[in-house]
Design an enzyme around this catalytic site. Structure first.
Site, short mmCIF file in Angstrom:
data_model
loop_
_atom_site.label_atom_id
_atom_site.label_comp_id
_atom_site.label_asym_id
_atom_site.label_seq_id
_atom_site.Cartn_x
_atom_site.Cartn_y
_atom_site.Cartn_z
N ASP A 215 38.87 2.18 -1.40
CA ASP A 215 38.86 0.81 -0.89
C ASP A 215 40.10 0.63 -0.03
O ASP A 215 40.13 1.04 1.11
CB ASP A 215 38.83 -0.14 -2.10
CG ASP A 215 38.48 -1.56 -1.76
OD1 ASP A 215 38.93 -2.06 -0.72
OD2 ASP A 215 37.78 -2.21 -2.56
N ARG B 91 28.71 -0.64 -15.24
CA ARG B 91 29.02 0.77 -14.99
C ARG B 91 27.78 1.65 -15.17
O ARG B 91 27.63 2.65 -14.51
CB ARG B 91 30.10 1.28 -15.94
CG ARG B 91 31.48 0.83 -15.62
CD ARG B 91 32.50 1.61 -16.47
NE ARG B 91 33.79 0.98 -16.48
CZ ARG B 91 34.71 1.12 -15.53
NH1 ARG B 91 34.45 1.86 -14.47
NH2 ARG B 91 35.87 0.52 -15.62
N ASP C 91 32.48 -0.95 -11.85
CA ASP C 91 32.26 -2.09 -12.73
C ASP C 91 32.74 -3.40 -12.13
O ASP C 91 33.48 -3.43 -11.15
CB ASP C 91 33.00 -1.86 -14.06
CG ASP C 91 34.51 -2.01 -13.90
OD1 ASP C 91 35.10 -2.88 -14.57
OD2 ASP C 91 35.13 -1.27 -13.11
N LYS D 83 38.19 5.01 -14.73
CA LYS D 83 37.00 5.25 -15.48
C LYS D 83 35.81 5.41 -14.56
O LYS D 83 34.85 6.10 -14.87
CB LYS D 83 36.72 4.07 -16.43
CG LYS D 83 37.75 3.85 -17.47
CD LYS D 83 37.43 2.62 -18.32
CE LYS D 83 38.56 2.36 -19.28
NZ LYS D 83 38.37 1.09 -19.99
N GLY D 84 35.89 4.77 -13.41
CA GLY D 84 34.75 4.73 -12.51
C GLY D 84 34.24 6.07 -12.02
O GLY D 84 33.06 6.23 -11.76
N LYS E 38 34.94 2.64 1.66
CA LYS E 38 34.87 1.30 2.23
C LYS E 38 36.00 1.17 3.27
O LYS E 38 37.02 0.54 3.01
CB LYS E 38 35.03 0.26 1.10
CG LYS E 38 34.57 -1.12 1.46
CD LYS E 38 34.88 -2.13 0.37
CE LYS E 38 34.00 -2.01 -0.84
NZ LYS E 38 34.24 -3.11 -1.80
N GLU F 124 36.85 10.62 -6.80
CA GLU F 124 36.95 9.17 -6.92
C GLU F 124 35.58 8.53 -6.84
O GLU F 124 34.67 9.07 -6.20
CB GLU F 124 37.80 8.61 -5.78
CG GLU F 124 39.23 8.36 -6.11
CD GLU F 124 39.46 7.09 -6.92
OE1 GLU F 124 38.54 6.61 -7.61
OE2 GLU F 124 40.57 6.57 -6.86
N ASP F 125 35.44 7.35 -7.43
CA ASP F 125 34.21 6.59 -7.30
C ASP F 125 34.17 5.87 -5.95
O ASP F 125 33.17 5.88 -5.25
CB ASP F 125 34.01 5.60 -8.45
CG ASP F 125 35.19 4.66 -8.66
OD1 ASP F 125 36.23 4.79 -7.98
OD2 ASP F 125 35.08 3.78 -9.53
N PHE G 54 31.32 -6.24 -2.77
CA PHE G 54 31.73 -5.78 -4.09
C PHE G 54 30.57 -5.06 -4.75
O PHE G 54 29.53 -5.64 -5.01
CB PHE G 54 32.21 -6.95 -4.96
CG PHE G 54 32.94 -6.46 -6.19
CD1 PHE G 54 34.25 -6.03 -6.09
CD2 PHE G 54 32.29 -6.38 -7.40
CE1 PHE G 54 34.92 -5.54 -7.21
CE2 PHE G 54 32.95 -5.90 -8.53
CZ PHE G 54 34.27 -5.48 -8.42
#
Length: 174
Positions: free
Chosen positions: A101, A163, A157, A41-42, A129, A97-98, A150
């Site tokens: 990681d 969000r 989120d 969703k991000g 990241k 992508e948001d 974070f």
């Protein structure tokens, strides 16, 4: 316990960088139609803002993968929650992508998409990241590199909260 959010990347910085990315992608894919795959969703906030700034023809599809659940760390197990609605065979595909990681989700997703025979397959992320990377993934377009904190906002989120923040922030617990 209330969460405090400290601004890491302002709305103005986001807009400026996304505009530049849209210009670069438009140049790189000149004369082609680019098929954006938004990782939900991000990724939805970033994907729509990026698409508005791409000047060549754009098509969309959506995919949802999960390796987080309600935790702040990746579980390491990737689950496809929603697959693509259309074939990507012969298309120039850009996965949006948001955040990248650990790299686990994309190290699973990209080879799976490659098997579907796109004309080209590249990766674009709002945030990278690298300090958290456990799986190497080839990132073609990165808006911002962020430290190992974070982050929330702009689609990212914390247990489905934050969000809708128009900036990237860091959660600071009281």
């Amino acid at each position: 316990m209330a969460d405090k959010i400290k601004v890491l990347i302002s709305e103005e910085e986001l807009n400026k960088k996304i505009k530049a990315m849209g210009e670069q992608i438009s140049k790189d894919y000149e004369g082609k139609t680019i098929h954006l795959i938004c990782v939900l969703k991000g990724g939805v906030f970033f994907t729509t803002e990026l698409a508005k700034r791409i000047t060549i023809p754009v098509t969309f599809d959506f995919m949802s993968c999960s390796s987080y659940g309600s935790d702040t760390k990746s579980s390491g197990i990737v689950k496809i929650v929603k697959d693509l609605d259309e074939s990507i065979e012969g298309r120039d595909v850009l996965v949006v992508e948001d955040i990248i990681d650990s790299g686990r989700t994309l190290s699973y997703l990209l080879p799976m998409l490659e098997q579907r025979k796109p004309a080209s397959l590249k990766l674009c992320t709002l945030l990278d990241k690298p300090d958290r990377r456990v799986c190497d993934v080839p990132v073609d377009y990165t808006a911002f590199e962020v430290p190992d904190v974070f982050v929330v906002g702009y689609g990212l989120d914390f247990d489905q909260k934050y969000r809708n923040l128009p900036y990237i922030g860091v959660v600071e617990n009281d």
